[in-house]
Write an enzyme that holds these catalytic residues in place. Sequence first.
Site, PDB file in Angstrom:
ATOM      1  N   GLY A  52       2.266   9.869  -5.737  1.00 56.39           N
ATOM      2  CA  GLY A  52       1.819   8.484  -5.863  1.00 56.39           C
ATOM      3  C   GLY A  52       0.602   8.342  -6.742  1.00 56.39           C
ATOM      4  O   GLY A  52      -0.352   7.649  -6.392  1.00 56.39           O
ATOM      5  N   ALA A  53       0.634   8.971  -7.924  1.00 51.23           N
ATOM      6  CA  ALA A  53      -0.562   9.020  -8.773  1.00 51.23           C
ATOM      7  C   ALA A  53      -0.362   8.330 -10.112  1.00 51.23           C
ATOM      8  O   ALA A  53      -1.007   8.676 -11.091  1.00 51.23           O
ATOM      9  CB  ALA A  53      -0.971  10.475  -9.004  1.00 51.23           C
ATOM     10  N   ARG A  91      -0.472   4.758 -10.755  1.00 49.55           N
ATOM     11  CA  ARG A  91      -1.069   3.441 -10.998  1.00 49.55           C
ATOM     12  C   ARG A  91      -2.490   3.556 -11.529  1.00 49.55           C
ATOM     13  O   ARG A  91      -3.242   4.440 -11.126  1.00 49.55           O
ATOM     14  CB  ARG A  91      -1.046   2.603  -9.719  1.00 49.55           C
ATOM     15  N   VAL A 110       9.840  10.993  -3.265  1.00 52.78           N
ATOM     16  CA  VAL A 110       9.450  11.966  -2.238  1.00 52.78           C
ATOM     17  C   VAL A 110       9.944  11.571  -0.855  1.00 52.78           C
ATOM     18  O   VAL A 110       9.792  12.342   0.097  1.00 52.78           O
ATOM     19  CB  VAL A 110       7.917  12.157  -2.207  1.00 52.78           C
ATOM     20  N   SER A 115      -4.810   6.059   6.674  1.00 50.80           N
ATOM     21  CA  SER A 115      -5.556   4.810   6.562  1.00 50.80           C
ATOM     22  C   SER A 115      -6.206   4.503   7.896  1.00 50.80           C
ATOM     23  O   SER A 115      -5.676   4.882   8.947  1.00 50.80           O
ATOM     24  CB  SER A 115      -4.611   3.663   6.183  1.00 50.80           C
ATOM     25  N   TYR A 149       3.169  -0.647   8.661  1.00 51.42           N
ATOM     26  CA  TYR A 149       2.163   0.162   7.980  1.00 51.42           C
ATOM     27  C   TYR A 149       1.311   0.938   8.977  1.00 51.42           C
ATOM     28  O   TYR A 149       1.110   2.149   8.829  1.00 51.42           O
ATOM     29  CB  TYR A 149       1.276  -0.755   7.131  1.00 51.42           C
ATOM     30  N   ALA A 205       1.971   1.792  12.091  1.00 46.25           N
ATOM     31  CA  ALA A 205       2.751   2.822  12.767  1.00 46.25           C
ATOM     32  C   ALA A 205       2.977   4.022  11.856  1.00 46.25           C
ATOM     33  O   ALA A 205       2.890   5.182  12.287  1.00 46.25           O
ATOM     34  CB  ALA A 205       4.087   2.246  13.232  1.00 46.25           C
ATOM     35  N   LYS A 211       1.074   5.054   9.360  1.00 46.70           N
ATOM     36  CA  LYS A 211      -0.166   5.795   9.132  1.00 46.70           C
ATOM     37  C   LYS A 211      -0.659   6.496  10.395  1.00 46.70           C
ATOM     38  O   LYS A 211      -1.260   7.580  10.314  1.00 46.70           O
ATOM     39  CB  LYS A 211      -1.236   4.842   8.585  1.00 46.70           C
TER      40      LYS A 211
END
Length: 274
Positions: A17-18, A20, A84, A166, A179, A181, A183
């Site tokens: 996820g790199a 942006r 992934v 998070s 979200y 749940a 994290k």
Amino acid sequence: MSVELTGLTDRIAVVTGAGRMRSIGRAVAVELARAGCDVVQTGTGRHPDRYPDDEKAAGWRDVDSVADEVRALGRRALPVVCDVATPEGAEELLTAVLAEFGRVDVVVNNAAASRGADRVPVTELDVEVWDHVIAVNLRGTFLMSRAFGRRLIEQGEGGSIINISSIGGKLSGPRTAAYSASKAGVQSLTSSMAKELGSHRIRVNAVCPGVTATGRLDDWSPDAWAAYVTANLPLGRVGTAQEVASTVVFLASDQAAWITGQSWNVDGGQLTVR
């Protein structure tokens, strides 16, 4: 006396996820390169039509632009487009990493679903939206950890897995059920894996960012975020992606050699007891 982080020179790091321009993933990839790592950065292969206006204006090229930044720091880079959240995607990524570099040392599971249709009450949450958030945030972290954890065990030289969770996984606020749940699940996965992999000298930790200045803040107005920060963050400001990245680099370094199974808040003081 300054403290120098060690143990990262010539290490191979994978950051998912790199792609942006305004993201934690990009900052982590660049800071690991600055610390001496060669870096694999993944993205989903977004079509340029989906880029936000600032990326379009900058001529941004997703993971290829991040790879250029890594190379500008004198390190090798490998940009990979993959999913992934599928077993095939994680295994194909591992194959690509080994073909290019022959090994892996640091894995940063950062890929996450964008904020959007999931930010509704549970009673209004579509199953497909729930499944997507869980698939990217939790299932993807599991699949990556399984594939790369096996390789780290096989290498027999230890290593570090760092999961980007998070504080949302601890706050569990309204309208964030999927979200939160996902994290919280990442934090639990981190704890279990740390206990399983410790005997192999593989450390597993999670970083839990709070309100961080990335593209994920674009769905609220600046005034709304300013009010939230004033009400909730003792340090009185939004964090930067670089500040989160610095924590990741530390956890990957030799100076964090006795730290595993932790879920660290990097949040300006919003959470102080968990």
